[in-house]
Design an enzyme around this catalytic site. Structure first.
Site, mmCIF file in Angstrom:
data_model
loop_
_atom_site.group_PDB
_atom_site.id
_atom_site.type_symbol
_atom_site.label_atom_id
_atom_site.label_comp_id
_atom_site.label_asym_id
_atom_site.label_seq_id
_atom_site.Cartn_x
_atom_site.Cartn_y
_atom_site.Cartn_z
ATOM 1 N N CYS A 36 -4.050 0.774 -3.017
ATOM 2 C CA CYS A 36 -3.975 -0.501 -2.310
ATOM 3 C C CYS A 36 -2.813 -1.351 -2.822
ATOM 4 O O CYS A 36 -2.418 -1.263 -3.993
ATOM 5 C CB CYS A 36 -5.259 -1.285 -2.508
ATOM 6 S SG CYS A 36 -6.761 -0.453 -1.973
ATOM 7 N N CYS A 50 -10.592 -4.610 -1.123
ATOM 8 C CA CYS A 50 -11.689 -3.647 -1.248
ATOM 9 C C CYS A 50 -12.390 -3.852 -2.596
ATOM 10 O O CYS A 50 -11.924 -4.583 -3.471
ATOM 11 C CB CYS A 50 -11.156 -2.222 -1.134
ATOM 12 S SG CYS A 50 -10.342 -1.609 -2.624
ATOM 13 N N GLU A 74 0.409 5.134 0.574
ATOM 14 C CA GLU A 74 -0.457 6.227 1.040
ATOM 15 C C GLU A 74 0.118 7.580 0.627
ATOM 16 O O GLU A 74 1.284 7.691 0.211
ATOM 17 C CB GLU A 74 -0.613 6.147 2.565
ATOM 18 C CG GLU A 74 -1.320 4.877 3.004
ATOM 19 C CD GLU A 74 -1.508 4.764 4.508
ATOM 20 O OE1 GLU A 74 -2.196 3.841 4.941
ATOM 21 O OE2 GLU A 74 -0.951 5.611 5.252
ATOM 22 N N GLU A 118 -2.615 -4.572 -3.555
ATOM 23 C CA GLU A 118 -2.844 -5.514 -4.653
ATOM 24 C C GLU A 118 -2.982 -4.798 -5.988
ATOM 25 O O GLU A 118 -2.574 -5.318 -7.025
ATOM 26 C CB GLU A 118 -4.020 -6.455 -4.381
ATOM 27 C CG GLU A 118 -5.332 -5.813 -4.042
ATOM 28 C CD GLU A 118 -5.510 -5.580 -2.549
ATOM 29 O OE1 GLU A 118 -4.678 -4.892 -1.939
ATOM 30 O OE2 GLU A 118 -6.549 -6.047 -2.015
ATOM 31 N N ASN A 133 0.833 -1.204 0.000
ATOM 32 C CA ASN A 133 0.000 0.000 0.000
ATOM 33 C C ASN A 133 0.866 1.252 0.000
ATOM 34 O O ASN A 133 1.889 1.324 0.692
ATOM 35 C CB ASN A 133 -1.008 0.003 1.157
ATOM 36 C CG ASN A 133 -0.403 -0.192 2.527
ATOM 37 O OD1 ASN A 133 0.552 -0.934 2.681
ATOM 38 N ND2 ASN A 133 -0.960 0.465 3.516
HETATM 39 ZN ZN LIG Z 1 -8.156 -2.227 -2.630
#
Ligand SMILES: [Zn+2]
Length: 157
Positions: free
Chosen positions: A71, A108, A62, A73, A60
């Site tokens: 994210c 997500c 940020e 993945e 990840n």
């Molecule tokens: Zn995600």
């Protein structure tokens, strides 16, 4: 007419995973250490296994402008697909919370959408391995199962 969707998955320890899945899961765990997560301290790592057996990892990323982050993945998936046209066989994900403990790493909706599209376009299943908060691994054979009624699936073929 009432209809039902069911999702088949397994949940197992690292030791119970087949050797190949262990390797991808371990790569995801290792990739957590490269996360840029100064705002959440929630580290996520991902590894993508390609058809030729090579692995691409991500974590990840940020940003102070929060929606600009991405994210783990999707970092791994986009990196892989930016480098090769090979099909994707497995996506593994692992996460740890701000206390360094295992956390659920269930993807997500946006990541599920991306996996759905790649699986549909390559017309081959992408298996998903997600470590949960107890350190067990939830395994699905086909990422598309994670997103029924997905956006745009009917336009991809
Ligand atoms: Zn995600």
């Amino acid at each position: 007419m009432q209809q039902t969707i069911s999702i088949a998955y397994s949940r197992q320890s690292f030791e119970e995973l087949p050797h190949e899945q262990q390797q991808v899961a371990q790569a995801a765990i290792d990739a957590m250490q490269g996360a840029h997560a100064p705002y959440s301290n929630f580290l996520v790592g991902s590894a993508v296994l390609l058809a030729d057996g090579s692995t691409v990892t991500g974590n990840n990323q940020e940003n102070a402008a929060y929606p600009s982050g991405l994210c783990a993945e999707r970092v791994a998936l986009f990196a892989a697909k930016s480098q090769t046209k090979q099909s994707i066989r497995i996506v593994a994900i692992a996460a740890q919370n701000e206390h360094g403990k295992c956390a659920d790493s269930f993807s997500c909706g946006s990541c599920r959408q991306v996996m759905m599209e790649y699986a549909t376009l390559q017309d081959e299943k992408i298996a998903v391995i997600m470590r949960d908060h107890e350190g067990q691994f939830v395994v699905l054979e086909d990422a598309r199962q994670l997103l029924p009624f997905s956006f745009g699936a009917d336009t991809l073929k």
